[in-house]
Enzyme design. Structure first.
Site, PDB file in Angstrom:
ATOM      1  N   LYS A 224       0.948  -1.218  -0.018  1.00  0.00           N
ATOM      2  CA  LYS A 224      -0.206  -0.152  -0.140  1.00  0.00           C
ATOM      3  C   LYS A 224       0.870   1.424  -0.042  1.00  0.00           C
ATOM      4  O   LYS A 224       2.128   1.282   0.354  1.00  0.00           O
ATOM      5  CB  LYS A 224      -0.836   0.089   1.085  1.00  0.00           C
ATOM      6  CG  LYS A 224      -2.227  -0.784   0.728  1.00  0.00           C
ATOM      7  CD  LYS A 224      -3.149  -1.170   2.242  1.00  0.00           C
ATOM      8  CE  LYS A 224      -4.214  -1.987   1.647  1.00  0.00           C
ATOM      9  NZ  LYS A 224      -5.375  -1.924   2.556  1.00  0.00           N
ATOM     10  N   ARG A 258      -3.216  -9.525   5.826  1.00  0.00           N
ATOM     11  CA  ARG A 258      -3.578  -9.928   4.243  1.00  0.00           C
ATOM     12  C   ARG A 258      -2.405  -9.176   3.452  1.00  0.00           C
ATOM     13  O   ARG A 258      -2.291  -8.213   3.516  1.00  0.00           O
ATOM     14  CB  ARG A 258      -5.016  -9.127   4.249  1.00  0.00           C
ATOM     15  CG  ARG A 258      -5.430  -9.027   2.728  1.00  0.00           C
ATOM     16  CD  ARG A 258      -6.709  -8.222   2.739  1.00  0.00           C
ATOM     17  NE  ARG A 258      -7.612  -8.254   1.095  1.00  0.00           N
ATOM     18  CZ  ARG A 258      -7.099  -7.554   0.357  1.00  0.00           C
ATOM     19  NH1 ARG A 258      -6.054  -6.830   0.396  1.00  0.00           N
ATOM     20  NH2 ARG A 258      -7.557  -7.802  -0.723  1.00  0.00           N
TER      21      ARG A 258
END
Ligand code: 7PJ
Length: 278
Positions: A224, A258
């Site tokens: 991210k 995740r």
């Protein structure tokens, strides 16, 4: 006290070792022919790699939720997700479906999904009703805004308190409808309507989120922009940063991580455990 997460065919005992959720995108737009068949073939071989690498849950997603991405019609999302769900039914791992749509939730559960992962926290009309029966796991995530506008101007007075309050309210709504608490995990939704500072504030407070809600926390930070912001790296060069973030999340109390890079994360977690747990 031992803590469990009920996920359909699987009942995970938490606190023994962190669980790894592998991201499996089934979005045909990433293929030159735009075809579903190639997306499915590719997804199945990616999933097989994840299984060989020690994944615990496979998160199947048919809707790109990157900032600014458009939403996908129900029929199209079903056409992406359902064949993968059927194809992976015998893979021996828990299958999660990443969706906000009650229609997709309902079909996925009928087809044997072990978890529903809703980045919208089961706020859509009919979402709670779609998941209340049965015993699939539920991941309740916080997002400010929508994927279309969430990164425009994220703003909080107290990001940690506000995210906890939101998650508490959604968990209460699920429980009021009759959902067993053992089916629920919560997720602060890193990158979903948050600045880099908000994301790291939440990451540092993972244990507080877990303690205040009394529920397992799932953290997704793989590749991210919060990793890019610290390292200066583009998305394809964020593996090392993502691994460091995953270990930090586990050290802060996250129970499920995740990730895109399952093999590398499983290795990192094994070494981290050997070095920290007696
Ligand atoms: C997350 C997610 C996350 C949960 C995505 C990406 C964006 N679901 N779906 N948590 N992120 N529960 O993978 O970069 O952080 S899509």
């Amino acid at each position: 006290m031992r803590q469990f997460l009920q996920c359909g065919r699987f009942r995970f005992e938490l606190g023994r070792r962190p669980l790894v959720m592998g991201v499996l995108n089934v979005t045909p737009d990433s293929f030159s022919d735009g075809g579903h068949y190639h997306a499915l073939e590719f997804a199945v071989s990616r999933a097989e790699e994840m299984v060989a690498s020690g994944v615990d849950l496979i998160d199947i997603g048919g809707e790109s939720t990157r900032p600014g991405s458009p939403s996908v019609p129900v029929a199209e999302e079903l056409a992406r997700v359902m064949p993968a769900l059927y194809a992976l039914q015998e893979a021996g791992k828990a299958l999660s479906v990443d969706t906000c749509k009650p229609e997709v939730m309902r079909e996925a559960i009928i087809a044997g999904a072990d978890m529903i992962n809703d980045i919208n926290g089961f706020q859509a009309p009919g979402a709670i009703e779609a998941v209340v029966k049965g015993d699939c796991g539920l991941c309740v995530m916080h997002m400010q805004g929508t994927p279309q506008d969430m990164q425009a101007q994220p703003a909080y007075t107290d990001v940690v308190a506000e995210v906890i309050a939101f998650l508490r309210e959604r968990v209460a709504a699920l429980e009021a409808a009759g959902v067993d608490r053992e089916r629920i995990c919560v997720d602060p939704g890193l990158g979903f309507g948050k600045t880099v500072e908000h994301n790291y504030a939440l990451l540092k407070n993972t244990q507080r989120i877990a303690d205040e809600l009394g529920l397992p926390v799932l953290i997704g930070l793989s590749r991210k922009s919060m990793i890019g912001a610290v390292t200066g790296r583009p998305v394809e060069a964020r593996l090392a940063g993502s691994l460091a973030g995953a270990l930090a999340a586990v050290a802060q109390g996250a129970r499920i991580i995740r990730v895109h890079d399952v093999a590398e994360t499983v290795d990192a977690l094994k070494v981290w455990r050997a070095a920290t747990i007696d």
